[in-house]
Enzyme design. Sequence first.
Site, PDB file in Angstrom:
ATOM      1  N   ASP A  45      -2.206  -1.384  -5.601  1.00  0.00           N
ATOM      2  CA  ASP A  45      -2.648  -0.210  -4.843  1.00  0.00           C
ATOM      3  C   ASP A  45      -3.287   0.804  -5.797  1.00  0.00           C
ATOM      4  OD1 ASP A  45      -3.050   1.828  -3.027  1.00  0.00           O
ATOM      5  OD2 ASP A  45      -0.941   2.384  -2.902  1.00  0.00           O
TER       6      ASP A  45
ATOM      7  N   ARG B  63       0.834  -1.204   0.000  1.00  0.00           N
ATOM      8  CA  ARG B  63       0.000   0.000   0.000  1.00  0.00           C
ATOM      9  C   ARG B  63       0.865   1.250   0.000  1.00  0.00           C
ATOM     10  NH1 ARG B  63      -4.773  -0.924  -1.933  1.00  0.00           N
ATOM     11  NH2 ARG B  63      -6.090  -2.247  -0.688  1.00  0.00           N
ATOM     12  N   CYS B  64       0.243   2.361  -0.385  1.00  0.00           N
ATOM     13  CA  CYS B  64       0.864   3.676  -0.410  1.00  0.00           C
ATOM     14  C   CYS B  64       1.542   3.941   0.940  1.00  0.00           C
ATOM     15  CB  CYS B  64      -0.222   4.708  -0.680  1.00  0.00           C
ATOM     16  SG  CYS B  64       0.373   6.398  -0.750  1.00  0.00           S
ATOM     17  N   PRO B  65       2.757   4.413   0.900  1.00  0.00           N
ATOM     18  CA  PRO B  65       3.556   4.914  -0.210  1.00  0.00           C
ATOM     19  C   PRO B  65       4.566   3.908  -0.772  1.00  0.00           C
ATOM     20  CG  PRO B  65       4.604   5.587   1.816  1.00  0.00           C
ATOM     21  CD  PRO B  65       3.374   4.766   2.195  1.00  0.00           C
TER      22      PRO B  65
ATOM     23  N   ASP C 240      -0.255   8.472  -7.728  1.00  0.00           N
ATOM     24  CA  ASP C 240       1.023   8.729  -7.062  1.00  0.00           C
ATOM     25  C   ASP C 240       2.225   8.609  -7.992  1.00  0.00           C
ATOM     26  OD1 ASP C 240      -0.445   9.048  -4.752  1.00  0.00           O
ATOM     27  OD2 ASP C 240       0.097   7.088  -3.911  1.00  0.00           O
TER      28      ASP C 240
END
Length: 96
Positions: free
Chosen positions: A39, A12-14, A45
């Site tokens: 994600d 998951r982010c980041p 992003d």
Amino acid sequence: MNEIEVDARGLRCPLPVIRLAAAARDAPDGTRITVLTSDPAARHDIPAWCRMRDHELIEIAQVFDPTYLRIVVVVRSQTSNASGGGSGSARSSTAM
């Protein structure tokens, strides 16, 4: 041309962007990096990261069964990007 694959599926982010940045850090100019990620935030992003780093975004493709994104980036030399800005470019497609 050098090619690198970053498998960030399940992260998951980041983390997908962090893994991409780590791969690009020492990659020579023109290296093609393919990021595989599940994600959904990576759709926004990674293009933003490319614009900030002046790397070229080649493709964003949705892959099905299992569902994930395939994002292709070409590393550009950072010597011409001292300010950290850049326009970047993007083409998006959807694979079915």
